[in-house]
Design a protein around this motif. Sequence first.
Motif, PDB file in Angstrom:
ATOM      1  N   TYR A 171      69.823  49.715  73.870  1.00 56.66           N
ATOM      2  CA  TYR A 171      70.386  49.113  72.653  1.00 56.66           C
ATOM      3  C   TYR A 171      71.855  48.751  72.858  1.00 56.66           C
ATOM      4  O   TYR A 171      72.323  47.721  72.376  1.00 56.66           O
ATOM      5  CB  TYR A 171      70.225  50.069  71.466  1.00 56.66           C
ATOM      6  N   TRP A 172      72.582  49.608  73.547  1.00 58.98           N
ATOM      7  CA  TRP A 172      74.009  49.350  73.776  1.00 58.98           C
ATOM      8  C   TRP A 172      74.212  48.062  74.577  1.00 58.98           C
ATOM      9  O   TRP A 172      75.113  47.278  74.304  1.00 58.98           O
ATOM     10  CB  TRP A 172      74.624  50.537  74.510  1.00 58.98           C
ATOM     11  N   VAL A 178      73.255  48.171  66.824  1.00 60.71           N
ATOM     12  CA  VAL A 178      73.438  49.275  67.771  1.00 60.71           C
ATOM     13  C   VAL A 178      73.552  50.615  67.050  1.00 60.71           C
ATOM     14  O   VAL A 178      73.228  51.660  67.606  1.00 60.71           O
ATOM     15  CB  VAL A 178      74.698  49.015  68.639  1.00 60.71           C
ATOM     16  N   GLY A 179      73.962  50.593  65.779  1.00 59.43           N
ATOM     17  CA  GLY A 179      74.174  51.833  65.032  1.00 59.43           C
ATOM     18  C   GLY A 179      72.957  52.734  64.925  1.00 59.43           C
ATOM     19  O   GLY A 179      73.104  53.940  64.665  1.00 59.43           O
ATOM     20  N   VAL A 180      71.749  52.201  65.162  1.00 54.86           N
ATOM     21  CA  VAL A 180      70.540  53.037  65.012  1.00 54.86           C
ATOM     22  C   VAL A 180      70.482  54.158  66.051  1.00 54.86           C
ATOM     23  O   VAL A 180      69.788  55.155  65.856  1.00 54.86           O
ATOM     24  CB  VAL A 180      69.242  52.195  65.102  1.00 54.86           C
ATOM     25  N   ILE A 181      71.225  54.018  67.154  1.00 55.13           N
ATOM     26  CA  ILE A 181      71.138  55.034  68.213  1.00 55.13           C
ATOM     27  C   ILE A 181      72.032  56.231  67.912  1.00 55.13           C
ATOM     28  O   ILE A 181      71.878  57.288  68.516  1.00 55.13           O
ATOM     29  CB  ILE A 181      71.528  54.446  69.591  1.00 55.13           C
ATOM     30  N   MET A 192      80.878  53.579  64.838  1.00 56.92           N
ATOM     31  CA  MET A 192      79.514  54.083  65.028  1.00 56.92           C
ATOM     32  C   MET A 192      79.428  55.591  64.800  1.00 56.92           C
ATOM     33  O   MET A 192      78.510  56.093  64.164  1.00 56.92           O
ATOM     34  CB  MET A 192      79.034  53.770  66.447  1.00 56.92           C
ATOM     35  N   PHE A 193      80.403  56.326  65.359  1.00 54.04           N
ATOM     36  CA  PHE A 193      80.302  57.793  65.352  1.00 54.04           C
ATOM     37  C   PHE A 193      81.218  58.446  64.329  1.00 54.04           C
ATOM     38  O   PHE A 193      81.188  59.664  64.185  1.00 54.04           O
ATOM     39  CB  PHE A 193      80.608  58.338  66.755  1.00 54.04           C
TER      40      PHE A 193
END
Length: 1106
Positions: free
Chosen positions: A327-328, A336-339, A371-372
Amino acid sequence: MLSMSTNNLSYNDQGGSDSAVEVGQETTPTSSNAGAGFGLFSTNFKKNDDLKEMLESNKDSLKLDAMKRIIALIAKGKNASELFPAVVKNVASKNIELKKLVYVYLVRYAEEQQDLALLSISTFQRALKDPNQLIRASALRVLSSIRVPIIVPIMMLAIKEAASDMSPYVRKTSAHAIQKLYSLDPDQKEHLIEVIDKLLKDKSTLVAGSVVMAFEEVCPDRIDLIHKNYRKLCNLLVDVEEWGQVVIITMLTRYARTQFTSPWKEDGLFDENSETAFYESDEKKTKNGDEKKSYMMDPDHRLLLRNTKPLLQSRNTAVVVSVAQLYWHLAPKHEVGVITKSLVRLLRSHREVQYVVLQNIATMSIQRKGMFEPYMKSFYVRSTDATHIKSLKLEILTSLANEANISTILREFQTYVKSQDKQFAAGTIQAIGRCATNISEVTDTCLQGLVLLLSNRDETVVAESVVVIKKLLQTQPTQHSDIIKHMAKLFDNIAVPMARASILWLMGEYCERVPQIAPDVLRKMAKSFTSEEDIVKLQTVNLAAKLYLTNSKQTKLLTQYILNLGKYDQNYDIRDRTRFIRQLIVPNEKSGALGKYARRILLAPKPAPVLESTYKDRDRYQLGTLSHTINTKASGYLELSDWPAVAPDQSVRNVEVIEPVKEWAPSLGKTGKSKLSKSSDDKFYSDSGEEKEKGSGSSSSEDSSSEESSSEAESDEEKSSSQSSEESDKSSSQSEKSSSESDSEQKKTTKKPPQKKTVKPTAKDSDSDENGNVAKETSSSSAEETSSGSESGSDADSHSGTERKKKTKSKAKPKMEVKSTKEVSLLKEVSLLDLDDFTPTPVTRPKMSVLSPSLLGDLEGLSLSNISSTIQVSGPAFVPEKSHDLLHRMTGKGLSAQYQFPRQPCLYQPTMVSVQISLTNTTDHPLEQIHIGDRDPTGLDMHCFNAIECLLPEASVTVSLGVDFNDSTQAANFQLCTKEDQFSVSIQPAVGELFLPATMTEQDFRKEQGKLLGMNESSATITMAAENTTRQPISRQVATVANLGVVPSGQDNIHRFAGKTASSGALVLVTVELRELSAALITINTEKSVMGPMLLRDLKRALARA
């Protein structure tokens, strides 16, 4: 495991007499406490005799027992190679259990005992025809383990035959044998590629992972072999065993980077509603007339992303990391945020897993902090963490730091500095330095905190603080001569060489700012020069040279003395430096033209060092690889290629399936034809022909299991779709219309009975767009039958789709997402990720407790006493009448809007700031339906005013808003809408408007102020305007800048003000202390490290102004 043989080949041999004794003791233990010498020799002669006798007996039961004991010895790492002759005799045994164990032994020792193994080669060849699939596979495994070039043709023939075997297990073993043969004889590459091409077409999930591994080993550059098998591999992926999934995902990542265009293009407009985009007719496109070139994702690209997404729920860590890197490297940035959630879940694993996962997160967090950020608490350091885990978490926290959360992070760092792990404490101080350089608002606060750390008892903490302060001072040296003086005073107490060298460098670099202190430091160094470390001596020589150039009267003799000491030093670096400096600064006949430029060379302005993350450049390696982990290119690493500018022809992935034309086909009509196409698709994509014959029972069980495995992913998607459906209602209605049109077109086309069917990616391959609207799935889609991840959500999606259609018809009802019963049940399921730890905190609103942790002194004391109950929120001391333009009448097509802050507690929610908006209609016609539309950021908590049905010409109306700014001066952006138009507007709050005034006693004020020192204190000395030096003007000016309450003061020259932040209730304490000659010291104490310096800047400006 990909190969049973890899297990068997991994045991360590133990040669020599020691191992022989161990085997003997294992099988025939010594019987008595006799002398050591006799006991040793007696067992050595008889070792393994009983095993040999059992292997040579006529009873299969004894032989079987002996083999079990031998395999047990091998499993313990003992050397059983001397039993090879006795074991190999039983290779032709008719007992299947015995034969399997013999083959396991032979795989282990065939390479060492090649001559004896070659004697039995005819037996292995016969076994390749055995009716039992396990015997056939074992024989091939033993044959490929005999690494003798002479039998390469035999191995090649055996591999080719096994590749056509009826059993998928044997075909899998042949794929493993390909790699062994290639390492033995690389010249066989072309023949092996033919076998790989044949096995890639295999429909069995058992074979897929192994053959892709063989492909990666033998011919990773032959992507033409993958084209026809790409869609099959994507659809089989969910059912392949775990290690096979890892290999396939890695290979498909490389493949996708060569076949699809980049989804990250900035100039292209990403078409958010992929469903509408796919089904849209040409006429509709021309009507829209969109000039920007929209990015259309290749359906095969979407197929890969959709089929790998369910694997984020895998129990295997390697699979999750593989999908995350896919995904990255391949997904559009907004997907990409789903990971994130899956990677954070892995942090509960063993420390080895944590290390690899945290390394990947560290690389990701540098490029995409957002994201994190919701999971910041997951990266807080635990006392049980190993040092390397702590360092990685520290790295991530530093990367995630921004203006909104820096207060929380600095408070966390405060605790880490006191850690017993000295390496970690030093790393924390470096992290504070990085935060100070990255976020200018807290630079002064961090510097003050680091200076206080200089009085710490721990040498490591002091030394690291000095080094970091040195780097920070280089960014703005003019403002901090006091800190340099303070460090000079501490010089005698600091013993760590690096810290002493840093202080000497600072003295030399800024010697003109401390003209009285620097020569004295040089005098002390001249005394202790011979006993110092080399790095300190070098900086002493540099300091002497710089002082000689700037203050030669005081330091000439000292410099000559130090240069003479350095001339005879034991270290040649110091001797060379001394000679060079002497020739450069002391003029004589021999010195050349360089001496003229001594001042420019030694006192040249140096650029400030850039404090960067050590993980900044790691993204050059593919995430999840060994090269990324060790930050060096490992052997066998295959680099990811850049995206192609133009996508290669996608028709190479189309597969033609020949279908016989049946005479009765036209009479069946639409339903019959659709059933026929569906069955053919099932046949093409099914795991194997054998599985197809098992009936519908197995397929239904697969469906149910796949629904369970992906229920969590579906629930996440449904949440996001319910949130976004209200925002993009128009686009969803368009997509329904276009999908219904395309359905009717498909029905027309199915009437023609073709002889050849080309399996192409169907419309549903475009899957879900970024808003979470899942694409409609047609019954004839072939990939849907085997992709368990996507078929699990089809029922819920179709149900929610009908609900959505009902809503669009009834306009009177408010537009709300009605969840179906299946969605509700999915949401109620307790899943692996629904843990308390992982509840994401809002990004823009770090919750500050009313309990105020102290940053007292050196970030050492941590007192958690409650704020006094006598502190109460009061009414505003002053309400400024100044209003700000929200919407100009020219921009708003006649609608004018202004806003102001009434400084009253918000009625809607106590954490909100109250805002009054005055709307005026300057047109000659009424404006209808004035309301608030979309907001940015989307998580902005705002209480909107009720829609104004009609605003007459030249009429005005005042409405009230409530906005939660999360204790930040970030603007609240939203759309002010009328019936016809939408206007983007923003409310930018001054920092003083984010407070509520508070009343307290002077005693309480001092008590709370004592808890908010160190990094929580900001101060400055200013020259006041003459008319602002009495109590009333000071109170008026402070109240104009900030909504603070006046605290009674017993001293005429000290004025105190207090308030709380609206959102988190954190205390804000302001002290104005008048001094001589119109000077005043302004001090602000608050745990909000960003708001303090901003408020200080505004107050300085107001009080210095007449």
